[in-house]
Scaffold this motif. Structure first.
Motif, PDB file in Angstrom:
ATOM      1  N   UNK A   1      -2.652  -6.053  11.448  1.00  0.00           N
ATOM      2  CA  UNK A   1      -3.599  -6.277  10.363  1.00  0.00           C
ATOM      3  C   UNK A   1      -4.496  -7.454  10.718  1.00  0.00           C
ATOM      4  N   UNK A   2      -5.797  -7.302  10.461  1.00  0.00           N
ATOM      5  CA  UNK A   2      -6.769  -8.366  10.736  1.00  0.00           C
ATOM      6  C   UNK A   2      -6.947  -9.226   9.484  1.00  0.00           C
ATOM      7  N   UNK A   3      -6.146 -10.284   9.365  1.00  0.00           N
ATOM      8  CA  UNK A   3      -6.247 -11.142   8.186  1.00  0.00           C
ATOM      9  C   UNK A   3      -5.181 -10.795   7.165  1.00  0.00           C
ATOM     10  N   UNK A   4      -5.353 -11.293   5.952  1.00  0.00           N
ATOM     11  CA  UNK A   4      -4.355 -11.112   4.905  1.00  0.00           C
ATOM     12  C   UNK A   4      -4.607  -9.840   4.111  1.00  0.00           C
ATOM     13  N   UNK A   5      -3.542  -9.149   3.702  1.00  0.00           N
ATOM     14  CA  UNK A   5      -3.720  -7.965   2.853  1.00  0.00           C
ATOM     15  C   UNK A   5      -4.133  -8.357   1.444  1.00  0.00           C
ATOM     16  N   UNK A   6      -4.704  -7.411   0.724  1.00  0.00           N
ATOM     17  CA  UNK A   6      -5.049  -7.610  -0.688  1.00  0.00           C
ATOM     18  C   UNK A   6      -4.070  -6.783  -1.508  1.00  0.00           C
ATOM     19  N   UNK A   7      -3.272  -7.460  -2.347  1.00  0.00           N
ATOM     20  CA  UNK A   7      -2.186  -6.808  -3.059  1.00  0.00           C
ATOM     21  C   UNK A   7      -2.539  -6.522  -4.517  1.00  0.00           C
ATOM     22  N   UNK A   8      -1.744  -5.629  -5.115  1.00  0.00           N
ATOM     23  CA  UNK A   8      -1.756  -5.362  -6.557  1.00  0.00           C
ATOM     24  C   UNK A   8      -3.132  -4.984  -7.089  1.00  0.00           C
ATOM     25  N   UNK A   9      -3.819  -4.111  -6.361  1.00  0.00           N
ATOM     26  CA  UNK A   9      -5.123  -3.615  -6.801  1.00  0.00           C
ATOM     27  C   UNK A   9      -4.908  -2.287  -7.523  1.00  0.00           C
ATOM     28  N   UNK A  10      -5.313  -2.162  -8.781  1.00  0.00           N
ATOM     29  CA  UNK A  10      -5.140  -0.888  -9.492  1.00  0.00           C
ATOM     30  C   UNK A  10      -5.891   0.241  -8.792  1.00  0.00           C
ATOM     31  N   UNK A  11      -5.259   1.392  -8.711  1.00  0.00           N
ATOM     32  CA  UNK A  11      -5.885   2.543  -8.067  1.00  0.00           C
ATOM     33  C   UNK A  11      -5.156   3.818  -8.438  1.00  0.00           C
ATOM     34  N   UNK A  12      -5.218   4.785  -7.548  1.00  0.00           N
ATOM     35  CA  UNK A  12      -4.711   6.118  -7.858  1.00  0.00           C
ATOM     36  C   UNK A  12      -5.836   6.947  -8.440  1.00  0.00           C
ATOM     37  N   UNK A  13      -5.882   8.224  -8.079  1.00  0.00           N
ATOM     38  CA  UNK A  13      -7.006   9.051  -8.482  1.00  0.00           C
ATOM     39  C   UNK A  13      -7.146   9.166 -10.003  1.00  0.00           C
ATOM     40  N   UNK A  14      -6.032   9.361 -10.695  1.00  0.00           N
ATOM     41  CA  UNK A  14      -6.115   9.502 -12.142  1.00  0.00           C
ATOM     42  C   UNK A  14      -6.618   8.247 -12.816  1.00  0.00           C
ATOM     43  N   UNK A  15      -6.031   7.105 -12.457  1.00  0.00           N
ATOM     44  CA  UNK A  15      -6.432   5.823 -13.029  1.00  0.00           C
ATOM     45  C   UNK A  15      -7.894   5.523 -12.733  1.00  0.00           C
ATOM     46  N   UNK A  16      -8.302   5.711 -11.487  1.00  0.00           N
ATOM     47  CA  UNK A  16      -9.681   5.413 -11.102  1.00  0.00           C
ATOM     48  C   UNK A  16     -10.670   6.314 -11.825  1.00  0.00           C
ATOM     49  N   UNK A  17     -10.364   7.599 -11.910  1.00  0.00           N
ATOM     50  CA  UNK A  17     -11.271   8.524 -12.582  1.00  0.00           C
ATOM     51  C   UNK A  17     -11.352   8.246 -14.075  1.00  0.00           C
ATOM     52  N   UNK A  18     -10.231   7.848 -14.686  1.00  0.00           N
ATOM     53  CA  UNK A  18     -10.251   7.528 -16.117  1.00  0.00           C
ATOM     54  C   UNK A  18     -11.120   6.309 -16.393  1.00  0.00           C
ATOM     55  N   UNK A  19     -10.977   5.276 -15.587  1.00  0.00           N
ATOM     56  CA  UNK A  19     -11.774   4.068 -15.796  1.00  0.00           C
ATOM     57  C   UNK A  19     -13.241   4.343 -15.504  1.00  0.00           C
ATOM     58  N   UNK A  20     -13.514   5.108 -14.461  1.00  0.00           N
ATOM     59  CA  UNK A  20     -14.898   5.461 -14.148  1.00  0.00           C
ATOM     60  C   UNK A  20     -15.511   6.260 -15.288  1.00  0.00           C
TER      61      UNK A  20
END
Length: 381
Positions: A45-64
């Motif tokens: 990995x190049x640098x630090x990971x970014x954790x605990x980002x909300x996602x998933x197709x259902x969640x993303x489509x609902x918020x969009x």
């Protein structure tokens, strides 16, 4: 004054069209890499990971959908014991989660996303509660003949949303989508499925129940192979037509930088070119934003070409920000990008068939009010 009245009319018209998203919610971890790994290759990995980002197709489509649509948006999903970040994010975006469940004995879904500096992504998803949290639905589906009251209870929950459109994905078990297809058979709603998620066949009785099936190019190939059809060298239009011979009504193929193509069972083919972007940094949520924007435009009774335009505008906005949910654009941002799009040549139909969309054809149950959408008005997009 005329413009203000027109905007007020559109908002009033759209406010009666609710959206129900049935699907997944993931907690994502982004891993920055120089390039996507090849099979059997280990990368640092190049640098630090970014954790605990909300996602998933259902969640993303609902918020969009909540950001782009003026009607109510409901999310029906399954959260794990660690799902508070997902629930909070959905509620903060004005998504109604009252029909979702939280399970204290299983974790939420997790996504591990490889992200290159050029914005390319590849991901591995652990289903968690998205896969294991639907046991009651599975039992209701298995018992639908001997104990139909269980399925009737689920149908009553769906009806309580007064939704005009239901959005599905492939990140939840197949029986969940089969239940929604069964609901569609007796209710006047649009049923739209994103083909992304688990690499599995969509049962033909589900496929024929969908008003729109929305794969990207690779998902279209994989889906056809699940039906023992290999058309890897054919055009996307011919591949979509093959899917239509299997029962699909409308196929919308998202094609990244090439835009989007629509093929319908009437024979109509439309294409919409993509928009220029300032800098593509993350493609993760672009497809989800396209689908939510497409649905929002659909429920405003815009033409199919205009729905494609609105979807491409939302997708172009989304790739400019990192993260599936953080990249979701606001409605004004999409409208501004759409204004830029209208300066470019739009796609043309390959025949003379009208591209106005009709309401879903199924009749409602006795005593039920059908969701009849108003006809399209000359609203500038």
């Amino acid at each position: 004054m005329l413009c203000l009245c027109l905007v007020a009319f559109v908002l009033k018209r759209e406010a009666h069209a609710n959206i129900l998203v049935v699907g997944s919610a993931n907690i994502d971890t982004f891993l920055p890499v120089e390039r996507l790994p090849a099979e059997g290759e280990n990368l640092m990995v190049q640098g630090l990971p970014t954790d605990n980002v909300p996602g998933g197709k259902g969640c993303t489509q609902a918020i969009a959908a909540a950001k782009l649509h003026h009607g109510r948006v409901f999310f029906m999903g399954q959260f794990g014991y660690d799902g508070k970040v997902l629930i909070d994010t959905l509620l903060q975006s004005s998504v109604d989660c009252s029909l979702s469940n939280t399970h204290q004995d299983i974790p939420s879904g997790r996504g591990y996303v490889f992200l290159t500096s050029s914005g390319q992504v590849s991901a591995v998803v652990s289903g968690g509660s998205n896969q294991l949290g639907w046991k009651l639905w599975k039992y209701a589906w298995e018992q639908r003949q001997t104990n139909p009251s269980l399925l009737a209870q689920i149908f009553e929950q769906i009806r309580s949303t007064q939704c005009t459109c239901i959005m599905l994905q492939q990140e939840v078990p197949s029986h969940v989508n089969e239940i929604m297809a069964a609901f569609r058979q007796s209710h006047s709603v649009f049923l739209i499925q994103d083909a992304g998620g688990a690499d599995r066949e969509i049962p033909l009785h589900v496929l024929s129940s969908l008003d729109f099936i929305m794969p990207n190019e690779s998902e279209l190939d994989r889906l056809l192979k699940r039906y023992n059809v290999d058309m890897s060298s054919a055009s996307v239009v011919d591949k979509a037509r093959q899917l239509i011979t299997l029962g699909a009504k409308h196929v919308i193929i998202t094609q990244g930088s090439k835009g989007a193509t629509s093929v319908s069972s009437s024979g109509e083919v439309l294409h919409q070119a993509s928009l220029r972007t300032t800098q593509a940094v993350d493609e993760t949520g672009a497809g989800d934003c396209f689908r939510a924007a497409f649905v929002s435009a659909l429920l405003q009774r815009r033409s199919l070409q205009q729905c494609l335009q609105y979807g491409c505008a939302a997708g172009a906005c989304a790739v400019e920000t990192k993260g599936a949910v953080p990249s979701i654009p606001t409605r004004p941002a999409v409208e501004a990008r759409l204004h830029e799009l209208l300066k470019q040549p739009v796609g043309k139909s390959h025949d003379d068939t009208s591209n106005e969309l009709n309401e879903p054809s199924s009749s409602p149950n006795d005593g039920e009010t059908a969701h009849v959408l108003p006809t399209a008005d000359p609203v500038a997009v």
